[in-house]
Scaffold this active site. Structure first.
Site, mmCIF file in Angstrom:
data_model
loop_
_atom_site.group_PDB
_atom_site.id
_atom_site.type_symbol
_atom_site.label_atom_id
_atom_site.label_comp_id
_atom_site.label_asym_id
_atom_site.label_seq_id
_atom_site.Cartn_x
_atom_site.Cartn_y
_atom_site.Cartn_z
ATOM 1 N N PRO A 158 0.860 -1.278 0.036
ATOM 2 C CA PRO A 158 -0.093 -0.059 -0.016
ATOM 3 C C PRO A 158 0.762 1.352 0.052
ATOM 4 O O PRO A 158 1.972 1.204 0.119
ATOM 5 C CB PRO A 158 -0.663 -0.227 1.342
ATOM 6 C CG PRO A 158 0.183 -0.595 2.106
ATOM 7 C CD PRO A 158 0.938 -1.697 1.296
ATOM 8 N N TRP A 159 0.337 2.547 0.022
ATOM 9 C CA TRP A 159 1.019 3.821 0.063
ATOM 10 C C TRP A 159 1.378 4.266 1.178
ATOM 11 O O TRP A 159 2.071 5.184 1.049
ATOM 12 C CB TRP A 159 0.071 4.762 -1.053
ATOM 13 C CG TRP A 159 -1.309 4.678 -0.333
ATOM 14 C CD1 TRP A 159 -2.453 4.139 -0.839
ATOM 15 C CD2 TRP A 159 -1.845 5.464 0.743
ATOM 16 N NE1 TRP A 159 -3.713 4.342 -0.094
ATOM 17 C CE2 TRP A 159 -3.378 5.078 0.730
ATOM 18 C CE3 TRP A 159 -1.215 6.376 1.703
ATOM 19 C CZ2 TRP A 159 -4.040 5.449 1.940
ATOM 20 C CZ3 TRP A 159 -2.124 6.924 2.810
ATOM 21 C CH2 TRP A 159 -3.435 6.250 2.810
ATOM 22 N N ARG A 168 9.208 -5.540 4.950
ATOM 23 C CA ARG A 168 8.674 -6.525 6.000
ATOM 24 C C ARG A 168 8.479 -7.842 5.356
ATOM 25 O O ARG A 168 8.573 -8.697 5.957
ATOM 26 C CB ARG A 168 7.555 -5.696 6.553
ATOM 27 C CG ARG A 168 7.178 -6.475 7.989
ATOM 28 C CD ARG A 168 6.262 -5.590 8.763
ATOM 29 N NE ARG A 168 4.807 -5.634 8.228
ATOM 30 C CZ ARG A 168 3.900 -5.028 8.690
ATOM 31 N NH1 ARG A 168 4.045 -4.130 10.047
ATOM 32 N NH2 ARG A 168 2.503 -5.068 8.505
ATOM 33 N N PRO A 184 4.062 -2.034 -6.238
ATOM 34 C CA PRO A 184 3.755 -1.102 -5.039
ATOM 35 C C PRO A 184 2.392 -0.400 -5.669
ATOM 36 O O PRO A 184 1.862 -0.478 -6.814
ATOM 37 C CB PRO A 184 4.887 -0.186 -5.379
ATOM 38 C CG PRO A 184 5.631 -0.172 -6.748
ATOM 39 C CD PRO A 184 4.870 -1.581 -7.083
ATOM 40 N N ALA A 185 1.857 0.539 -4.598
ATOM 41 C CA ALA A 185 0.741 1.148 -4.817
ATOM 42 C C ALA A 185 0.875 2.334 -5.999
ATOM 43 O O ALA A 185 1.925 3.009 -6.200
ATOM 44 C CB ALA A 185 0.265 1.972 -3.708
ATOM 45 N N GLU A 261 -2.268 -8.773 5.188
ATOM 46 C CA GLU A 261 -2.174 -7.838 6.302
ATOM 47 C C GLU A 261 -3.394 -6.788 5.731
ATOM 48 O O GLU A 261 -3.031 -5.775 4.963
ATOM 49 C CB GLU A 261 -0.864 -7.065 6.186
ATOM 50 C CG GLU A 261 0.044 -8.064 6.691
ATOM 51 C CD GLU A 261 -0.065 -8.261 8.528
ATOM 52 O OE1 GLU A 261 -0.646 -7.688 8.812
ATOM 53 O OE2 GLU A 261 0.646 -9.374 8.859
ATOM 54 N N CYS A 295 -2.753 1.524 9.453
ATOM 55 C CA CYS A 295 -3.683 0.326 9.635
ATOM 56 C C CYS A 295 -3.979 0.269 11.045
ATOM 57 O O CYS A 295 -5.033 -0.561 11.521
ATOM 58 C CB CYS A 295 -3.303 -0.941 9.043
ATOM 59 S SG CYS A 295 -1.666 -1.340 9.416
ATOM 60 N N PHE A 395 -9.113 5.960 8.197
ATOM 61 C CA PHE A 395 -7.706 6.473 7.578
ATOM 62 C C PHE A 395 -7.842 8.117 7.257
ATOM 63 O O PHE A 395 -7.564 8.515 6.036
ATOM 64 C CB PHE A 395 -7.857 5.633 6.135
ATOM 65 C CG PHE A 395 -6.659 4.680 6.077
ATOM 66 C CD1 PHE A 395 -6.637 3.740 6.884
ATOM 67 C CD2 PHE A 395 -5.655 4.864 5.195
ATOM 68 C CE1 PHE A 395 -5.756 2.850 7.169
ATOM 69 C CE2 PHE A 395 -4.626 3.954 5.342
ATOM 70 C CZ PHE A 395 -4.527 2.751 6.475
ATOM 71 N N SER A 453 4.691 -0.868 16.891
ATOM 72 C CA SER A 453 5.372 -1.578 15.668
ATOM 73 C C SER A 453 6.897 -1.689 15.849
ATOM 74 O O SER A 453 7.501 -0.512 16.142
ATOM 75 C CB SER A 453 4.990 -0.833 14.473
ATOM 76 O OG SER A 453 3.669 -0.972 14.147
HETATM 77 P P1 NAP Z 1 -5.836 -0.865 -1.447
HETATM 78 O O1 NAP Z 1 -6.717 -0.135 -2.372
HETATM 79 O O2 NAP Z 1 -6.357 -2.596 -1.016
HETATM 80 O O3 NAP Z 1 -4.463 -0.928 -2.100
HETATM 81 C C1 NAP Z 1 -3.357 -1.797 -1.642
HETATM 82 C C2 NAP Z 1 -2.611 -2.143 -2.873
HETATM 83 O O4 NAP Z 1 -3.334 -2.968 -3.471
HETATM 84 C C3 NAP Z 1 -2.011 -1.046 -3.789
HETATM 85 O O5 NAP Z 1 -0.741 -1.536 -4.333
HETATM 86 C C4 NAP Z 1 -3.269 -1.252 -4.851
HETATM 87 O O6 NAP Z 1 -2.764 -0.959 -6.090
HETATM 88 C C5 NAP Z 1 -3.227 -2.697 -4.994
HETATM 89 N N1 NAP Z 1 -4.849 -3.154 -5.348
HETATM 90 C C6 NAP Z 1 -5.774 -2.631 -5.595
HETATM 91 N N2 NAP Z 1 -6.874 -3.306 -6.062
HETATM 92 C C7 NAP Z 1 -6.164 -4.379 -6.492
HETATM 93 C C8 NAP Z 1 -6.632 -5.442 -7.394
HETATM 94 N N3 NAP Z 1 -7.889 -5.900 -7.737
HETATM 95 N N4 NAP Z 1 -5.667 -6.510 -7.648
HETATM 96 C C9 NAP Z 1 -4.202 -6.171 -7.175
HETATM 97 N N5 NAP Z 1 -3.652 -5.111 -6.535
HETATM 98 C C10 NAP Z 1 -4.729 -4.327 -5.981
HETATM 99 O O7 NAP Z 1 -5.553 -0.227 0.139
HETATM 100 P P2 NAP Z 1 -5.218 1.009 0.251
HETATM 101 O O8 NAP Z 1 -6.287 2.052 0.491
HETATM 102 O O9 NAP Z 1 -4.075 1.625 -0.784
HETATM 103 O O10 NAP Z 1 -4.545 0.985 1.597
HETATM 104 C C11 NAP Z 1 -5.038 1.243 2.957
HETATM 105 C C12 NAP Z 1 -5.416 -0.164 3.541
HETATM 106 O O11 NAP Z 1 -4.389 -0.781 3.971
HETATM 107 C C13 NAP Z 1 -6.154 0.068 4.637
HETATM 108 O O12 NAP Z 1 -7.299 -0.613 4.864
HETATM 109 C C14 NAP Z 1 -5.175 -0.399 5.719
HETATM 110 O O13 NAP Z 1 -5.645 -0.665 7.177
HETATM 111 C C15 NAP Z 1 -4.635 -1.399 5.153
HETATM 112 N N6 NAP Z 1 -3.269 -1.693 5.541
HETATM 113 C C16 NAP Z 1 -2.908 -2.642 6.340
HETATM 114 C C17 NAP Z 1 -1.480 -3.016 6.938
HETATM 115 C C18 NAP Z 1 -1.383 -4.186 7.694
HETATM 116 O O14 NAP Z 1 -0.252 -4.437 7.950
HETATM 117 N N7 NAP Z 1 -2.718 -5.093 8.017
HETATM 118 C C19 NAP Z 1 -0.737 -2.049 6.629
HETATM 119 C C20 NAP Z 1 -0.993 -0.844 5.933
HETATM 120 C C21 NAP Z 1 -2.269 -0.852 5.348
HETATM 121 P P3 NAP Z 1 -3.213 0.530 -6.680
HETATM 122 O O15 NAP Z 1 -2.618 1.618 -5.830
HETATM 123 O O16 NAP Z 1 -2.643 0.694 -8.260
HETATM 124 O O17 NAP Z 1 -4.635 0.722 -6.561
#
Ligand code: NAP
Length: 490
Positions: A158-159, A168, A184-185, A261, A295, A395, A453
């Site tokens: 994610p970003w 990690r 990457p995002a 995650e 997160c 967020f 963390s």
């Molecule tokens: P996201 O929309 O799920 O995106 C995360 C990654 O997945 C990005 O690289 C995104 O690429 C990619 N992605 C999105 N749709 C996809 C698909 N259909 N197929 C393959 N890859 C895909 O999440 P976000 O909004 O960027 O990040 C925030 C979320 O991450 C929050 O829910 C947060 O809690 C969670 N998070 C969890 C942890 C943990 O350790 N548990 C740590 C950090 C963040 P694009 O950018 O190109 O869309």
């Protein structure tokens, strides 16, 4: 009006922004994909733009990889030198994070040190991937258990922590001998590409660590290849629960090992017996780091009735005193912009929903006068469990406060979520501390502590917050297979 203010601000930032211009000629500012040890254009030559959220300025045009690029990447090992290079280049890497993500420079520096620590940790753990020799009931046999690298691992990050979420995973994978392909995002590919440059300088063999940036429009197709290609053995993902479910569905067809995650909804409970100042300090750290975009950010504050008013008062004072909104490159800034317009709309929507159901805005509540994606740190009181802000991950810099009466009530509210990543509580009652720590349905508990963390401890969630653990001695398990060898005929 607001928009015009933003464009004026943007011009001001651009002219003042020495940190940004110093990045322009940086050897770590890469824009091609890194595949098989070479810097390459995307198949078809497409690019997408990466913007600085603080100014809206275009930072780079990055190769926009599609599913054909995802198939080309491959294998092997090496870490400590990569760690040393990250530490040597930490200031430049931190500037890259601030530029593409927006977080304050000192937080970005903290992320780089944290990210590098996973390379150091797993370079050490690589020497401790022990197998077993198990006692056997048959005198003519021996039972051996070997641990072997699973193979090629797909990594999607994610970003919000563009460096740390990558190391990690990749640190663990490379430590046990896997090769990785990282996507990457879209918002933050530059940090991943800089890490590829340093991996190259560290001498990590060609093809072991690959980065394929892609735009949001190419992402679903790239993600599908990364989760379905028969050459891929494991998928390791950090991001939203919704995306995690899509990837799990893709991975099921070829029964790949999956570590996820995902999102959280962290409760932050303050009991009457808490040390109030400690609780407020923990609440500030947990809620407002990365402008509320982590997160493990406290998502809802549950405060017992006896301490509720004092907590709200102290928290608002701390917010006014300690939080400064602005460009991450400004030394005074503690709150950068949100990552994009969608993120701002989500916070606005949660606030208007809460207010329409009876919540009160104690401070903040709207877009910041800086314009763009800057938002005022906000505290809501009179919050109830029927409000969106208690049901979905925010967020953003929004602290909703609910009042509760009994311990059972607080635990029940916390455990009503279908996710369970982090949870926090403050109490000085030892019996209560044991009870609540054991009852909270989360993977990580902070007791009288708001910052959790560290590479030594396992990071991960229960319920729909994910599968597996990252960091710690457990973090390599996702990239290993266990093989039982029955040695007979003795
Ligand atoms: P996201 O929309 O799920 O995106 C995360 C990654 O997945 C990005 O690289 C995104 O690429 C990619 N992605 C999105 N749709 C996809 C698909 N259909 N197929 C393959 N890859 C895909 O999440 P976000 O909004 O960027 O990040 C925030 C979320 O991450 C929050 O829910 C947060 O809690 C969670 N998070 C969890 C942890 C943990 O350790 N548990 C740590 C950090 C963040 P694009 O950018 O190109 O869309």
């Amino acid at each position: 009006m607001l928009r015009r203010g933003f464009w004026a601000m943007r011009a001001a930032h651009q002219s003042q922004n020495a940190a940004y211009s110093s990045l322009a000629g940086s050897a770590l500012l890469r824009s091609q994909a890194y595949v098989g040890g070479r810097w390459v254009e995307a198949d078809g030559g497409g690019v997408f733009a990466v913007q600085e959220p603080a100014s809206g300025q275009r930072l780079a045009e990055v190769a926009d990889c599609g599913p054909r690029d995802a198939k080309a990447a491959e294998r092997s090992n090496l870490l400590r030198k990569w760690y040393d290079l990250m530490m040597k280049n930490k200031d430049e890497l931190a500037k890259l994070i601030t530029a593409e993500n927006g977080k304050p420079l000192n937080e970005a520096l903290g992320e780089i040190v944290y990210a590098a620590s996973f390379l150091e940790w797993f370079s050490e753990e690589a020497r401790r991937v022990y197998g077993d020799v198990v006692p056997t009931p048959s005198p003519n046999r021996r039972i051996l258990i070997l641990k072997q690298p699973i193979g090629v691992a797909s990594i999607i990050t994610p970003w919000n922590f563009p460096s740390a979420m990558l190391t990690r995973k990749a640190g663990a994978a490379l430590a046990v001998g896997c090769t990785v392909v990282v996507k990457p995002a879209e918002d933050t590919p530059l940090s991943a590409l800089a890490l590829a440059e340093l991996a190259d300088q560290a001498g990590i063999p060609a093809g072991v660590f690959n980065v394929i940036p892609s735009s949001k429009s190419n992402t679903p197709a790239v993600g599908e290849v990364l989760c379905t290609d028969p050459l891929v053995a494991a998928i390791s993902f950090t991001g939203s629960t919704a995306t995690g479910k899509i990837l799990l569905r893709h991975a099921s067809d070829t029964v790949k090992k999956a570590s996820m995650e995902l999102g959280g909804l962290a409760p932050f409970i303050v009991f009457d017996s808490a040390d109030l100042d400690l609780a407020v300090a923990g609440a500030m750290a947990s809620k407002f780091r990365n402008t509320g975009q982590t997160c493990v950010c406290a998502n809802q504050f549950l405060v017992q009735e006896g301490i509720h008013d004092a907590f709200v008062e102290k928290m608002v004072k701390a917010m006014h005193k300690d939080l400064r909104v602005g460009s991450g490159f400004d030394e005074q800034t503690t709150q950068g912009p949100l990552i994009n317009e969608r993120a701002v709309e989500k916070v606005e929507n949660q606030i208007s929903d809460a207010v329409s159901r009876g919540a009160c805005i104690v401070t903040g509540g709207k877009r910041h006068s800086l314009g763009g994606t800057f938002f005022e740190p906000t505290l809501l009181s009179n919050v109830t469990t029927d409000m969106l802000c208690t049901q979905e991950e925010t967020f953003g810099p929004l602290a909703p406060v609910l009042k509760f009466r009994t311990e059972e009530e607080a635990v029940a509210i916390a455990n009503a979520a279908n996710v369970g990543l982090a949870g926090y509580f403050y109490s000085r009652d030892h019996a209560q501390i044991w009870r609540v720590a054991e009852q909270l349905e989360v993977g990580i508990v902070g007791v009288n502590e708001g910052m959790l963390s560290t590479p030594e401890a396992p990071f991960g969630g229960v319920k729909q917050s994910g599968l597996g653990r990252e960091g710690s001695k457990y973090g390599i398990d996702d990239f290993l297979e266990i093989k039982y060898v029955c040695f007979g005929g003795l």
